[in-house]
Motif scaffolding. Structure first.
Motif, PDB file in Angstrom:
ATOM      1  N   LEU B 192       0.859  -1.181   0.000  1.00 16.48           N
ATOM      2  CA  LEU B 192       0.000   0.000   0.000  1.00 16.48           C
ATOM      3  C   LEU B 192       0.896   1.232   0.000  1.00 16.48           C
ATOM      4  CD1 LEU B 192      -2.575  -1.283   2.553  1.00 16.48           C
ATOM      5  CD2 LEU B 192      -3.252  -0.167   0.444  1.00 16.48           C
ATOM      6  N   TYR B 193       0.578   2.184  -0.859  1.00 17.05           N
ATOM      7  CA  TYR B 193       1.251   3.488  -0.854  1.00 17.05           C
ATOM      8  C   TYR B 193       0.293   4.472  -0.210  1.00 17.05           C
ATOM      9  CZ  TYR B 193       4.505   1.040  -3.689  1.00 17.05           C
ATOM     10  OH  TYR B 193       5.427   0.116  -4.099  1.00 17.05           O
ATOM     11  N   LYS B 207       3.827  16.545   3.746  1.00 21.95           N
ATOM     12  CA  LYS B 207       3.254  15.244   3.438  1.00 21.95           C
ATOM     13  C   LYS B 207       4.186  14.520   2.485  1.00 21.95           C
ATOM     14  CE  LYS B 207      -1.568  16.547   4.176  1.00 21.95           C
ATOM     15  NZ  LYS B 207      -2.903  16.705   3.578  1.00 21.95           N
ATOM     16  N   GLU B 208       4.613  13.337   2.873  1.00 19.92           N
ATOM     17  CA  GLU B 208       5.478  12.516   2.034  1.00 19.92           C
ATOM     18  C   GLU B 208       4.722  11.248   1.640  1.00 19.92           C
ATOM     19  OE1 GLU B 208       8.294  13.671   1.063  1.00 19.92           O
ATOM     20  OE2 GLU B 208       8.969  15.095   2.589  1.00 19.92           O
ATOM     21  N   ILE B 209       5.203  10.623   0.555  1.00 23.04           N
ATOM     22  CA  ILE B 209       4.607   9.352   0.142  1.00 23.04           C
ATOM     23  C   ILE B 209       5.351   8.217   0.835  1.00 23.04           C
ATOM     24  CG2 ILE B 209       3.943   7.890  -1.793  1.00 23.04           C
ATOM     25  CD1 ILE B 209       2.700  10.707  -1.842  1.00 23.04           C
ATOM     26  N   TRP B 210       4.603   7.339   1.477  1.00 18.62           N
ATOM     27  CA  TRP B 210       5.160   6.198   2.185  1.00 18.62           C
ATOM     28  C   TRP B 210       4.671   4.898   1.548  1.00 18.62           C
ATOM     29  CZ3 TRP B 210       6.760   5.966   7.873  1.00 18.62           C
ATOM     30  CH2 TRP B 210       7.382   7.169   8.266  1.00 18.62           C
ATOM     31  N   GLU B 211       5.373   3.818   1.914  1.00 21.32           N
ATOM     32  CA  GLU B 211       4.975   2.488   1.463  1.00 21.32           C
ATOM     33  C   GLU B 211       4.856   1.584   2.678  1.00 21.32           C
ATOM     34  OE1 GLU B 211       7.060  -0.018  -1.974  1.00 21.32           O
ATOM     35  OE2 GLU B 211       7.784  -0.625  -0.009  1.00 21.32           O
ATOM     36  N   MET B 212       3.927   0.631   2.613  1.00 21.00           N
ATOM     37  CA  MET B 212       3.861  -0.380   3.677  1.00 21.00           C
ATOM     38  C   MET B 212       3.377  -1.696   3.077  1.00 21.00           C
ATOM     39  SD  MET B 212       0.502   0.740   5.865  1.00 21.00           S
ATOM     40  CE  MET B 212      -1.083   1.087   5.101  1.00 21.00           C
ATOM     41  N   ASP B 213       3.612  -2.789   3.838  1.00 25.17           N
ATOM     42  CA  ASP B 213       3.054  -4.060   3.431  1.00 25.17           C
ATOM     43  C   ASP B 213       1.538  -4.007   3.596  1.00 25.17           C
ATOM     44  OD1 ASP B 213       5.639  -4.713   3.084  1.00 25.17           O
ATOM     45  OD2 ASP B 213       5.780  -6.136   4.745  1.00 25.17           O
ATOM     46  N   GLY B 216       0.086  -3.533   7.067  1.00 19.83           N
ATOM     47  CA  GLY B 216       0.483  -2.392   7.890  1.00 19.83           C
ATOM     48  C   GLY B 216       1.905  -2.475   8.412  1.00 19.83           C
ATOM     49  N   ALA B 217       2.576  -3.610   8.178  1.00 13.55           N
ATOM     50  CA  ALA B 217       3.959  -3.748   8.634  1.00 13.55           C
ATOM     51  C   ALA B 217       4.902  -3.008   7.687  1.00 13.55           C
ATOM     52  CB  ALA B 217       4.335  -5.226   8.693  1.00 13.55           C
ATOM     53  N   ASN B 218       6.119  -2.768   8.151  1.00 10.87           N
ATOM     54  CA  ASN B 218       7.178  -2.258   7.276  1.00 10.87           C
ATOM     55  C   ASN B 218       6.856  -0.884   6.674  1.00 10.87           C
ATOM     56  OD1 ASN B 218       9.608  -2.359   5.903  1.00 10.87           O
ATOM     57  ND2 ASN B 218       8.794  -3.554   4.205  1.00 10.87           N
ATOM     58  N   GLN B 219       6.349   0.040   7.489  1.00  5.98           N
ATOM     59  CA  GLN B 219       6.026   1.386   6.971  1.00  5.98           C
ATOM     60  C   GLN B 219       7.300   2.194   6.821  1.00  5.98           C
ATOM     61  OE1 GLN B 219       2.949   3.231   9.361  1.00  5.98           O
ATOM     62  NE2 GLN B 219       1.712   1.361   9.381  1.00  5.98           N
ATOM     63  N   HIS B 220       7.509   2.732   5.609  1.00  4.36           N
ATOM     64  CA  HIS B 220       8.725   3.528   5.394  1.00  4.36           C
ATOM     65  C   HIS B 220       8.497   4.555   4.282  1.00  4.36           C
ATOM     66  CE1 HIS B 220       8.975   0.168   2.537  1.00  4.36           C
ATOM     67  NE2 HIS B 220       9.600   1.026   1.758  1.00  4.36           N
ATOM     68  N   PRO B 221       9.225   5.691   4.349  1.00  2.00           N
ATOM     69  CA  PRO B 221       9.016   6.746   3.353  1.00  2.00           C
ATOM     70  C   PRO B 221       9.643   6.418   2.005  1.00  2.00           C
ATOM     71  CG  PRO B 221      10.711   7.388   4.912  1.00  2.00           C
ATOM     72  CD  PRO B 221      10.180   6.076   5.387  1.00  2.00           C
ATOM     73  N   ILE B 222       8.967   6.881   0.947  1.00  2.00           N
ATOM     74  CA  ILE B 222       9.519   6.792  -0.412  1.00  2.00           C
ATOM     75  C   ILE B 222      10.089   8.153  -0.810  1.00  2.00           C
ATOM     76  CG2 ILE B 222       8.963   6.401  -2.852  1.00  2.00           C
ATOM     77  CD1 ILE B 222       8.747   3.854  -1.321  1.00  2.00           C
ATOM     78  N   GLN B 452     -15.008  -7.069   9.083  1.00  2.00           N
ATOM     79  CA  GLN B 452     -13.604  -7.302   9.454  1.00  2.00           C
ATOM     80  C   GLN B 452     -12.749  -6.055   9.296  1.00  2.00           C
ATOM     81  OE1 GLN B 452     -11.575 -10.856   8.223  1.00  2.00           O
ATOM     82  NE2 GLN B 452     -13.437 -12.066   8.265  1.00  2.00           N
ATOM     83  N   ARG B 453     -13.218  -4.963   9.891  1.00  2.00           N
ATOM     84  CA  ARG B 453     -12.469  -3.711   9.832  1.00  2.00           C
ATOM     85  C   ARG B 453     -11.314  -3.725  10.810  1.00  2.00           C
ATOM     86  NH1 ARG B 453     -17.366   0.102  10.369  1.00  2.00           N
ATOM     87  NH2 ARG B 453     -18.423  -1.141   8.807  1.00  2.00           N
ATOM     88  N   ARG B 454     -10.147  -3.286  10.387  1.00  2.00           N
ATOM     89  CA  ARG B 454      -9.046  -3.138  11.338  1.00  2.00           C
ATOM     90  C   ARG B 454      -8.079  -2.070  10.837  1.00  2.00           C
ATOM     91  NH1 ARG B 454      -4.785  -6.587   9.369  1.00  2.00           N
ATOM     92  NH2 ARG B 454      -5.569  -7.498   7.454  1.00  2.00           N
ATOM     93  N   PRO B 455      -7.480  -1.334  11.761  1.00  2.00           N
ATOM     94  CA  PRO B 455      -6.568  -0.265  11.349  1.00  2.00           C
ATOM     95  C   PRO B 455      -5.204  -0.812  10.921  1.00  2.00           C
ATOM     96  CG  PRO B 455      -6.697  -0.364  13.722  1.00  2.00           C
ATOM     97  CD  PRO B 455      -7.668  -1.390  13.213  1.00  2.00           C
ATOM     98  N   LEU B 456      -4.624  -0.159   9.931  1.00  2.00           N
ATOM     99  CA  LEU B 456      -3.287  -0.557   9.470  1.00  2.00           C
ATOM    100  C   LEU B 456      -2.212   0.415   9.945  1.00  2.00           C
ATOM    101  CD1 LEU B 456      -4.016  -1.545   5.748  1.00  2.00           C
ATOM    102  CD2 LEU B 456      -3.814  -3.043   7.734  1.00  2.00           C
ATOM    103  N   THR B 457      -2.601   1.642  10.240  1.00  2.00           N
ATOM    104  CA  THR B 457      -1.618   2.665  10.614  1.00  2.00           C
ATOM    105  C   THR B 457      -2.110   3.444  11.820  1.00  2.00           C
ATOM    106  OG1 THR B 457      -2.596   4.464   9.355  1.00  2.00           O
ATOM    107  CG2 THR B 457      -1.082   3.024   8.160  1.00  2.00           C
TER     108      THR B 457
END
Lengths: 267, 469
Positions: B192-193, B207-213, B216-222, B452-457
């Motif tokens: 997910l971007y 505001k920067e563009i980030w990527e994650m699995d 929701g794991a592995n959140q990091h900036p692009i 089945q709602r759940r937060p990713l971030t």
């Protein structure tokens, strides 16, 4: 010597003294005074000197209001007695009593002259017209050194003020049009200034759509400036959508402050 | 009058429980047709009951101290992947037989097939470090088939790391989902971007563009542009990222290569350009541009050249999205009739149709199979109007009666926006702010029926865009 004239309504003082010297002072007051005179008082006070002459004319002139903005009108109202020929400077010959609506383009002294068998009477009224004055560019040495002639930031923002928009609208309202006219006047007077118009939206609604709305708001402001004589090439338009909030409260006053076209110097 | 004593006699009659029951039954009967609108066939609840699957903790192999940490990550990830896939009835940990079978010879299938576990399928295996590699042997067995139970047997080998353990779990989960989910590839390896906000909304936000699995794991900036970048859209082959970024000429589309980790040229002149959208073949980009002061939908190639305008209505035309199945249609948002509404048209600009009947619509996203659009909608938009902005789903082909079926997926949860489909079409990620504040936006995921709602971030995350695969 002219013994005619109207007497101010503080007539008790005048009556008790009854001297030619005081009369002269009273006459001096006439020109600057616009209070309604009482002809009865005038006749009483001049009675000893003017007994053999026909009664002197009286003239009063009032203006309502006394101060206006450029373009607004003023109602002149005059009353004369014992006059055969009444003229007002600029209006020419007028009837002995009358009203006239005028729109002076600058501050004006209206002067009425009432001539009669008994002499001539004059009266004055000053109408102040507030003309928006194009401020002069301050001789700012630092700007000159940079080779630009943009004027100071402060003066710019005094004269070129943000335009605020109604909810979900990009049309200028009456207040916005007035701001645009004022801004255009300043920009026309300062042809070296280039301007950026930023279009902003409040926090509600979609981010992507609000970029379009912001663009439309900035363009509305630009169109108003261009229509008022500012060259298109001097204006740059940038939409910020809802991405640069001026404030962040969920209140109408905050939303209103965010719904704007904001001007800044394009250095 | 004799009717008066009659009424008086009736009035004090007690409110009988039986009558209350009748009322309740009536209410239930009345309520049913209202819910009946939710019968759009999206593939998630397709009538077939979910497969009951047991996911055993993997057996640790070797005595390396790190192994237990990696195994823990692996077990948690695999369980979560299968639990959130939307096609399984997963056996809760408390109903699992004891023991960790590491290989086919160690598993006692009757234990899994019988009550209370009652599983149809069992996933199990072993994980450990062997010769400097993290090795996982994963199995999927059919618990009811004693004679030939093996469905999947896979070995994975990666450099030992936390991330490897997670990625191996994702790949094994995807394998299981692909095999049991009707041939639709799993999404556990998708990305997910999104837009990550830092700073204060009213003054210095960037505001920067980030990527994650996908989980929701592995959140990091692009991006590290230090400005405001929004609307990330990843290319169908996952090699490029298009987004809009605030620069000297306002918002303009930038193109970033995820392979080369650098920006690529995407010239679109001096005007504003925003809301990019990839064509499914990856050769073209649709976007909103305002070269003449009014935002219209344009399409150009990936070099920003050969641009052509395909809408012509003064005002705002933004947020295009291609039909990912055919590439022949574009959905977009336009204010040509007042507040922004959802439209579809052919990708040459012909055949424009409005799909929504009022309110304020934003952020359309087209389902991978081309049949549905999801979008954010404030149906009763306006100052002081009740209700909020929620996620809706609409069937793009008109139904038998000529109308479009619309389903509301979120209810009363604050402001929802930016729905985006998962590659398998079973999930929708979206952004939500329970109190409506922009800095309280966070990204959630749900099944496409709203469950089945759940937060990713955490807070400050917005505008998710799910990769195409």
């Amino acid at each position: 010597m002219n013994f005619t004239g109207s007497i101010p309504s503080h007539s008790t003082t005048v009556r008790s003294l009854r001297s030619a010297l005081i009369l002269a002072i009273a006459l001096g007051m006439v020109t600057g005074c616009h209070k309604t005179a009482s002809s009865k008082t005038a006749a009483d006070s001049t009675a000893p000197a003017a007994a053999q002459l026909p009664p002197a004319p009286t003239a009063t002139l009032v203006a309502e209001p006394l101060a206006v903005d450029l373009g607004q009108s003023v109602v002149l109202n005059w009353r004369t007695t014992n006059a055969t020929d009444v003229t007002i400077d600029g209006l020419g010959s007028v009837s002995p009593n009358g009203t006239q609506t005028v729109s002076p383009s600058s501050s004006t002294n209206f002067h009425i002259t009432a001539k009669g068998v008994g002499g001539t009477t004059e009266a004055n009224i000053r109408v102040t017209v507030r003309v928006p004055v194009a401020p002069t560019v301050p001789a700012d040495s630092s700007d000159s050194a940079n080779g630009s002639n943009m004027g100071s930031e402060t003066v710019f923002h005094e004269n070129v003020q943000d335009i605020f928009f109604d909810y979900d609208s990009f049309e200028l309202n009456a207040e916005g049009r007035a701001s645009a006219i004022k801004a255009a006047a300043y920009l026309v007077a300062h042809p070296d200034i280039r301007v950026i118009i930023g279009g902003y939206c409040d926090d509600r609604g979609s981010a992507e759509y609000n970029l379009a709305l912001g663009e439309n708001r900035a363009n509305s402001a630009k169109t108003a400036l261009v229509n008022a004589g500012v060259a298109t090439a001097r204006i740059r338009v940038v939409s910020f959508g809802k991405e640069k909030q001026f404030c962040a409260e969920d209140t109408e006053s905050c939303w209103q402050q965010n719904r704007r076209a904001q001007f800044s110097l394009d250095r | 009058m004799d009717s008066t004593p009659h009424t008086l006699r009736k009035r004090p009659a007690p409110f009988r429980p039986a009558f209350a029951l009748l009322l309740l039954t009536l209410a239930a009967l009345i309520a049913r047709p209202i819910r009946a609108q939710d019968n759009i066939f999206t593939g998630t609840n397709s009538g077939v009951s979910s497969i009951r699957i047991a996911v055993a903790d993997f057996k640790p192999v070797g005595s390396d101290a790190q192994t237990s940490e990696f195994k823990k990550t692996f077990d948690v990830t695999l369980y979560a992947d299968l639990a959130s896939a939307g096609i399984f009835d997963i056996v809760s940990k408390s109903l699992m037989p004891s023991g960790t079978p590491g290989s086919p010879s160690e598993i006692k299938l009757p234990l899994y097939a019988s009550e209370p576990t009652n599983a149809a399928m069992v996933a199990f295996g072993a994980l450990g470090e062997v010769g400097g590699k993290l090795i996982a042997n994963g199995y999927l067995f059919d618990a009811k088939n004693q004679q030939y139970p093996q469905v999947i047997a896979k070995q994975y080998s990666e450099a030992p790391s936390e991330d490897s353990a997670r990625q191996i779990a994702h790949r094994f989960a995807d394998e299981i989902i692909f095999r049991l989910g009707g041939g639709t590839p799993g999404i556990a390896e998708s990305k997910l971007y999104f837009v990550k906000m830092t700073g204060n909304v009213a003054s210095n936000a960037t505001k920067e563009i980030w990527e994650m699995d996908y989980d929701g794991a592995n959140q990091h900036p692009i991006t590290h542009l230090g400005t405001i970048s929004i609307s990330p859209r990843v290319s169908p082959d996952n090699t490029r990222l298009a987004f809009a970024s605030l620069g000297k000429y306002g918002f303009q589309i930038k193109m970033y290569s995820l392979l080369l980790n650098r920006y690529m040229n995407f010239p679109t002149g001096n005007g504003s350009t925003e809301s990019p959208a990839w064509s499914p073949n990856g050769n073209e980009l649709a976007y909103a541009a305002a070269p003449n002061g009014s935002f219209e939908i344009w399409i150009s190639d990936l070099n920003g050249t050969l641009g052509r305008r395909i809408t012509s209505f003064r005002g705002g035309n933004v947020s295009p999205t291609f039909n990912p199945r055919s590439g022949a249609q574009i959905a977009f948002i336009s204010d040509r009739t007042g507040l922004p509404q959802l439209y579809i048209m052919n990708s040459d600009g012909s055949g424009v149709q409005r799909l929504t009947d009022g309110g304020y619509v934003s952020s359309p996203s087209w389902s991978p199979n081309g049949q549905f659009l999801t979008f954010a909608w404030n149906r009763k938009y306006g100052p002081g109007a009740p209700g909020g902005q929620d996620i809706y789903l609409i069937q793009v082909s008109s139904g038998a009666q000529g109308g479009y079926n619309i389903v509301q997926l979120t209810h009363d949860g604050g402001r929802c926006d930016f729905p985006t489909w998962s590659p398998d079409g079973r999930h929708i990620a979206y952004a939500n702010s329970s109190d409506g504040r922009a800095d309280h936006m966070r990204i959630w995921t749900m099944l496409n029926d709203g469950t089945q709602r759940r937060p990713l971030t955490g807070f400050g995350a917005d505008m998710p865009n799910w990769s195409w695969k």
